[in-house]
Design a protein around this motif. Structure first.
Motif, mmCIF file in Angstrom:
data_model
loop_
_atom_site.group_PDB
_atom_site.id
_atom_site.type_symbol
_atom_site.label_atom_id
_atom_site.label_comp_id
_atom_site.label_asym_id
_atom_site.label_seq_id
_atom_site.Cartn_x
_atom_site.Cartn_y
_atom_site.Cartn_z
ATOM 1 N N GLU A 62 -9.176 4.325 -2.155
ATOM 2 C CA GLU A 62 -8.528 5.484 -1.538
ATOM 3 C C GLU A 62 -8.183 6.562 -2.560
ATOM 4 N N SER A 63 -7.754 6.149 -3.756
ATOM 5 C CA SER A 63 -7.249 7.089 -4.759
ATOM 6 C C SER A 63 -8.306 7.523 -5.757
ATOM 7 N N TYR A 116 -6.441 0.510 -2.336
ATOM 8 C CA TYR A 116 -5.838 1.734 -2.879
ATOM 9 C C TYR A 116 -6.709 2.326 -3.983
ATOM 10 N N LEU A 118 0.827 -1.200 0.000
ATOM 11 C CA LEU A 118 0.000 0.000 0.000
ATOM 12 C C LEU A 118 0.864 1.254 0.000
ATOM 13 N N MET A 124 2.319 1.696 -3.472
ATOM 14 C CA MET A 124 1.301 2.194 -4.397
ATOM 15 C C MET A 124 1.100 3.693 -4.238
ATOM 16 N N ARG A 125 1.215 4.186 -3.020
ATOM 17 C CA ARG A 125 1.024 5.612 -2.768
ATOM 18 C C ARG A 125 2.169 6.463 -3.322
ATOM 19 N N ALA A 179 -4.417 -4.923 -1.137
ATOM 20 C CA ALA A 179 -3.927 -3.544 -1.080
ATOM 21 C C ALA A 179 -4.278 -2.795 -2.356
ATOM 22 N N ARG A 180 -4.187 -3.459 -3.504
ATOM 23 C CA ARG A 180 -4.573 -2.850 -4.772
ATOM 24 C C ARG A 180 -6.042 -2.428 -4.747
#
Length: 370
Positions: A252-253, A249, A203, A206-207, A245-246
């Protein structure tokens, strides 16, 4: 619910699984293998098959990277390897292949003692571009600061930052670490980073803005990380955790998709199938392609960990030579060992379970077989 096992009164551990521990379950629907698509895309780059060749000198030279690209995959060059240290590394490759077990570590260290030459980085990437295939190269986090500009100026299409483990929060008391988020933001090319093996580490990567993350730690055929450092994460669990996590995310994104690429421990066609089933988008393959007749290692396989100057965490392994690269990818298969016709096996598994493309196949049911 995550279940933990009591190791002793003072320590508990989460149960994790390798690809040997899981299997794919057929569904109520089947399809013809000819109807199945194995294509996928990273940023603007389209590939007919989800197979990346690991940046290892035993399987990737400029010539083999070009050949894999023409067969629909992606060859990733090790930009700190023999091909950027020597104008012609043929003699070094022969010495490594012919070295005895007792001398191979020193032979490897001698071969990799020559400095990386920026002009050779430019030349190798130029060979890929002139051939018309996607140009991809990898640097370790330690060498990225030193050579990234040369790599980008040479015209690389996909840039890999690949290490045994790559952290978005590396801390050092004697040098400024690579700031991945700032670095990726300032680049004009897609960056794929790894390895990582946990939900939280993935995660954070990815950020940083990475286009993809490599999943794996110490699971490849040439690794001895578990024996040397005591560290390893079974890949089925690691891929499934990073796939979670993908998903989170994306929420989240606001919908940004980061590709998950399984890296290591994919020696046979069944492993490739199960990696996709656990949530991988792509597959970074080492030993399976080192068995090709065209591979520079001549039936031997090793990674950068094997020639570490202080603490080797890998070794040269004999994987043998089984077939030309095209036959390893597309068949016909020579035996029932899963070493040839890798793409055919993936297509057949997808057809048997009724899925049309790779993204759909990530939803397939799996069972634990231990």
């Amino acid at each position: 619910m995550m279940s933990e096992i009591e190791i002793g009164r003072n320590k508990r551990g989460r149960r994790s699984y390798s690809f040997d521990d899981v299997a794919v379950v057929p569904s109520r629907r089947t399809r013809d293998p000819e109807d199945v698509s194995t294509a996928w895309q990273v940023d603007a780059y389209h590939f007919d098959i989800p197979i990346f060749a690991a940046p290892m000198d035993s399987l990737m030279s400029p010539a083999t990277a070009i050949e894999l690209g023409r067969h629909g995959g992606l060859g990733v060059l090790d930009l700190e390897g023999l091909w950027t240290r020597h104008e012609d590394p043929t003699a070094q490759l022969e010495r490594i292949a012919n070295a005895s077990e007792g001398e191979v570590v020193q032979v490897l260290r001698d071969a990799y003692a020559a400095p990386v030459q920026p002009e050779l980085i430019t030349a190798r990437i130029g060979e890929l571009r002139e051939a018309g295939v996607t140009a991809a190269g990898a640097l370790s986090p330690q060498r990225t600061q030193e050579h990234w500009r040369t790599v980008v100026d040479a015209g690389v299409d996909l840039f890999f930052i690949r290490g045994t483990t790559v952290s978005a929060e590396h801390v050092s008391s004697d040098r400024e670490p690579l700031n991945l988020k700032r670095f990726i933001y300032e680049l004009d090319v897609p960056v794929i980073v790894g390895g990582c093996a946990t939900y939280t580490a993935a995660l954070h990567l990815m950020r940083t803005g990475a286009a993809g993350v490599l999943v794996g730690f110490g699971g490849g055929a040439s690794h001895t990380t578990r024996e040397t450092l005591g560290i390893q994460v079974p890949l089925a669990t690691a891929v499934a955790d990073v796939a979670a996590a993908r998903r989170d995310y994306m929420d989240e994104s606001g919908g940004r998709y980061v590709h998950v690429i399984a890296d290591g421990g994919l020696g046979r066609s069944g492993d490739l199938v199960k990696a996709i089933a656990c949530g991988a988008d792509g597959l970074m393959v080492g030993a399976a392609l080192a068995r090709a007749e065209e591979a520079p290692g001549a039936g031997h396989h090793w990674g950068s960990e094997a020639h570490h100057p202080v603490l080797p965490r890998g070794h040269r392994v004999e994987v043998g030579t089984v077939a030309p690269l095209e036959q390893i990818l597309y068949g016909p298969g020579l035996n029932a060992e899963g070493t040839t016709n890798l793409v055919g096996a993936l297509r057949h598994a997808m057809a048997t379970t009724g899925y049309l493309d790779l993204k759909e196949f990530q939803r397939v049911e799996v069972v634990v077989t231990t």
